[in-house]
Scaffold this active site. Structure first.
Site, PDB file in Angstrom:
ATOM      1  N   LYS A   1     -13.334   0.931 -13.555  1.00  0.00           N
ATOM      2  CA  LYS A   1     -13.780  -0.331 -12.970  1.00  0.00           C
ATOM      3  C   LYS A   1     -14.354  -1.261 -14.052  1.00  0.00           C
ATOM      4  O   LYS A   1     -14.215  -2.483 -13.965  1.00  0.00           O
ATOM      5  CB  LYS A   1     -14.796  -0.073 -11.845  1.00  0.00           C
ATOM      6  CG  LYS A   1     -14.165   0.530 -10.576  1.00  0.00           C
ATOM      7  CD  LYS A   1     -13.051  -0.351 -10.045  1.00  0.00           C
ATOM      8  CE  LYS A   1     -12.656  -0.052  -8.616  1.00  0.00           C
ATOM      9  NZ  LYS A   1     -11.472  -0.829  -8.187  1.00  0.00           N
TER      10      LYS A   1
ATOM     11  N   ASP B   1       3.722   2.023  -4.499  1.00  0.00           N
ATOM     12  CA  ASP B   1       2.720   2.777  -5.254  1.00  0.00           C
ATOM     13  C   ASP B   1       2.458   1.979  -6.529  1.00  0.00           C
ATOM     14  O   ASP B   1       3.349   1.853  -7.384  1.00  0.00           O
ATOM     15  CB  ASP B   1       3.254   4.173  -5.580  1.00  0.00           C
ATOM     16  CG  ASP B   1       2.186   5.038  -6.252  1.00  0.00           C
ATOM     17  OD1 ASP B   1       1.267   4.474  -6.892  1.00  0.00           O
ATOM     18  OD2 ASP B   1       2.283   6.269  -6.146  1.00  0.00           O
ATOM     19  N   ILE B   2       1.259   1.439  -6.664  1.00  0.00           N
ATOM     20  CA  ILE B   2       0.995   0.517  -7.776  1.00  0.00           C
ATOM     21  C   ILE B   2       0.977   1.217  -9.135  1.00  0.00           C
ATOM     22  O   ILE B   2       0.893   0.561 -10.169  1.00  0.00           O
ATOM     23  CB  ILE B   2      -0.305  -0.297  -7.571  1.00  0.00           C
ATOM     24  CG1 ILE B   2      -1.541   0.607  -7.606  1.00  0.00           C
ATOM     25  CG2 ILE B   2      -0.254  -1.101  -6.292  1.00  0.00           C
ATOM     26  CD1 ILE B   2      -2.841  -0.170  -7.757  1.00  0.00           C
TER      27      ILE B   2
ATOM     28  N   TYR C   1     -14.176   6.683 -12.550  1.00  0.00           N
ATOM     29  CA  TYR C   1     -14.247   5.512 -11.661  1.00  0.00           C
ATOM     30  C   TYR C   1     -15.091   4.411 -12.313  1.00  0.00           C
ATOM     31  O   TYR C   1     -14.675   3.246 -12.374  1.00  0.00           O
ATOM     32  CB  TYR C   1     -14.815   5.927 -10.304  1.00  0.00           C
ATOM     33  CG  TYR C   1     -14.813   4.812  -9.275  1.00  0.00           C
ATOM     34  CD1 TYR C   1     -13.617   4.282  -8.795  1.00  0.00           C
ATOM     35  CD2 TYR C   1     -16.005   4.290  -8.783  1.00  0.00           C
ATOM     36  CE1 TYR C   1     -13.607   3.256  -7.860  1.00  0.00           C
ATOM     37  CE2 TYR C   1     -16.007   3.269  -7.838  1.00  0.00           C
ATOM     38  CZ  TYR C   1     -14.813   2.762  -7.385  1.00  0.00           C
ATOM     39  OH  TYR C   1     -14.803   1.744  -6.455  1.00  0.00           O
TER      40      TYR C   1
ATOM     41  N   ASP D   1       0.872  -1.180   0.000  1.00  0.00           N
ATOM     42  CA  ASP D   1       0.000   0.000   0.000  1.00  0.00           C
ATOM     43  C   ASP D   1       0.904   1.222   0.000  1.00  0.00           C
ATOM     44  O   ASP D   1       2.136   1.083   0.059  1.00  0.00           O
ATOM     45  CB  ASP D   1      -0.903  -0.015   1.259  1.00  0.00           C
ATOM     46  CG  ASP D   1      -2.206   0.767   1.074  1.00  0.00           C
ATOM     47  OD1 ASP D   1      -2.135   2.001   0.936  1.00  0.00           O
ATOM     48  OD2 ASP D   1      -3.277   0.155   1.081  1.00  0.00           O
TER      49      ASP D   1
ATOM     50  N   ASN E   1      -6.508  -5.341  -5.209  1.00  0.00           N
ATOM     51  CA  ASN E   1      -7.572  -4.683  -4.453  1.00  0.00           C
ATOM     52  C   ASN E   1      -7.396  -3.167  -4.379  1.00  0.00           C
ATOM     53  O   ASN E   1      -8.369  -2.426  -4.245  1.00  0.00           O
ATOM     54  CB  ASN E   1      -7.584  -5.275  -3.043  1.00  0.00           C
ATOM     55  CG  ASN E   1      -8.389  -4.447  -2.070  1.00  0.00           C
ATOM     56  OD1 ASN E   1      -9.617  -4.423  -2.138  1.00  0.00           O
ATOM     57  ND2 ASN E   1      -7.702  -3.726  -1.186  1.00  0.00           N
TER      58      ASN E   1
END
Ligand SMILES: NC(=O)c1ccc[n+]([C@@H]2O[C@H](COP(=O)([O-])OP(=O)(O)OC[C@H]3O[C@@H](n4cnc5c(N)ncnc54)[C@H](O)[C@@H]3O)[C@@H](O)[C@H]2O)c1
Length: 255
Positions: free
Chosen positions: A164, A64-65, A160, A38, A91
């Protein structure tokens, strides 16, 4: 049904709180070697402590993804210590503090960051774990999308809902690509859960009447709990789900 993850190596992104924390705790309680990442270092350490208090095994790291090199470094570190990765739960994500506004007012930076975290980060992680999953002819990838990716978002955030939906498309495509190595790729589409500051603020903004209407619109007449979502991830990551791939599991109290 007795689900266990003894000797399984699991990566959970966004493990600092909410769903990721509940998943990290559950996987470690069930015997897995859990690696949580995370950007929130203090809360990550709380997650690690919760897992250890529950008798589990959990390592955590700041990643940091959005940073592809950091994602690959993290996965390489997991493999250097635990030899492989069996399960990946993508996630990390969310509306990142944004709230809905008319599309004419949305900046490019606001649009981009939602995609970087909610879609691109899942792609980087899948890229990073795929070689070891292919080599062992086994893998489970669970992407946490949203009901927003199947319909419209209660947040009103255009990016968003789009990101998604993109995560669901990525799931289907990767399921088709990786199936021959017995790697399953599935999505969970959670409904509204009061698991993070954005969701709590969104709920507050609804006001009492809309809050009640939201609860009444659910077949089960309650908003969800992070564990409700974690339970779905445990199932999709388990051997009971070995012939399920490319699907979307809605966990939303029924609509
Ligand atoms: N809570 C809900 O109602 C709900 C509904 C549908 C889908 N979801 C999705 O479920 C997932 C988890 O949501 P949650 O409610 O547990 O939220 P949360 O905010 O508690 O957890 C998300 C985590 O992702 C982390 N994160 C954000 N940007 C990151 C980055 N660049 N690199 C690494 N980590 C990053 C955050 O720090 C946070 O700890 C998200 O993908 C969210 O979009 C949530």
């Amino acid at each position: 049904m007795n689900i266990e993850f003894k000797d399984k190596v699991v990566i959970v992104t966004g493990a600092a709180h909410g769903f990721g924390r509940a998943m990290s705790r559950s996987f470690s309680e069930l015997g897995a070697s859990v690696w949580g990442c995370d950007i929130l270092v203090d809360e990550l350490q709380e997650t690690q402590q919760l897992c250890r208090d529950a008798g589990g095994n959990c390592e955590v790291a700041e990643v940091d993804i959005r940073d592809r090199d950091a994602v690959f470094r993290f996965v390489d570190g997991v493999i250097a210590r635990d030899r492989t990765v069996h399960i990946l739960v993508n996630n990390a994500g969310g509306p990142l503090g944004q709230f809905g506004k008319p599309l004419e007012e949305v900046s490019q930076a606001e649009w981009d960051i939602i995609f970087e975290v909610n879609t691109r980060g899942s792609f980087y992680f899948a890229q990073a774990v795929a070689p070891s999953m292919k080599a062992q002819q086994y893998g489970r990838i669970v992407n946490i999308s949203s009901g927003a990716g199947l319909g419209t978002s209660l947040t009103g955030i255009q990016a968003y809902a789009s990101a998604k939906a993109g995560q669901i498309g990525l799931t289907r495509q990767l399921a088709a690509e990786l199936g021959e190595w017995q790697i399953t790729v599935n999505t969970i589409a959670p409904g509204f859960v009061l698991s993070n500051p954005d969701a709590l603020e969104q709920y507050r903004r609804f006001g009492e009447e809309r809050q009640q209407a939201l609860v009444n619109s659910l077949s089960l007449r309650r908003v969800g709990d992070p564990q409700d979502i974690a339970n779905g991830a445990l199932f999709l990551a388990s051997d009971y789900a070995s012939w399920i791939t490319g699907t979307v599991l809605s966990i939303d109290g029924g609509r």
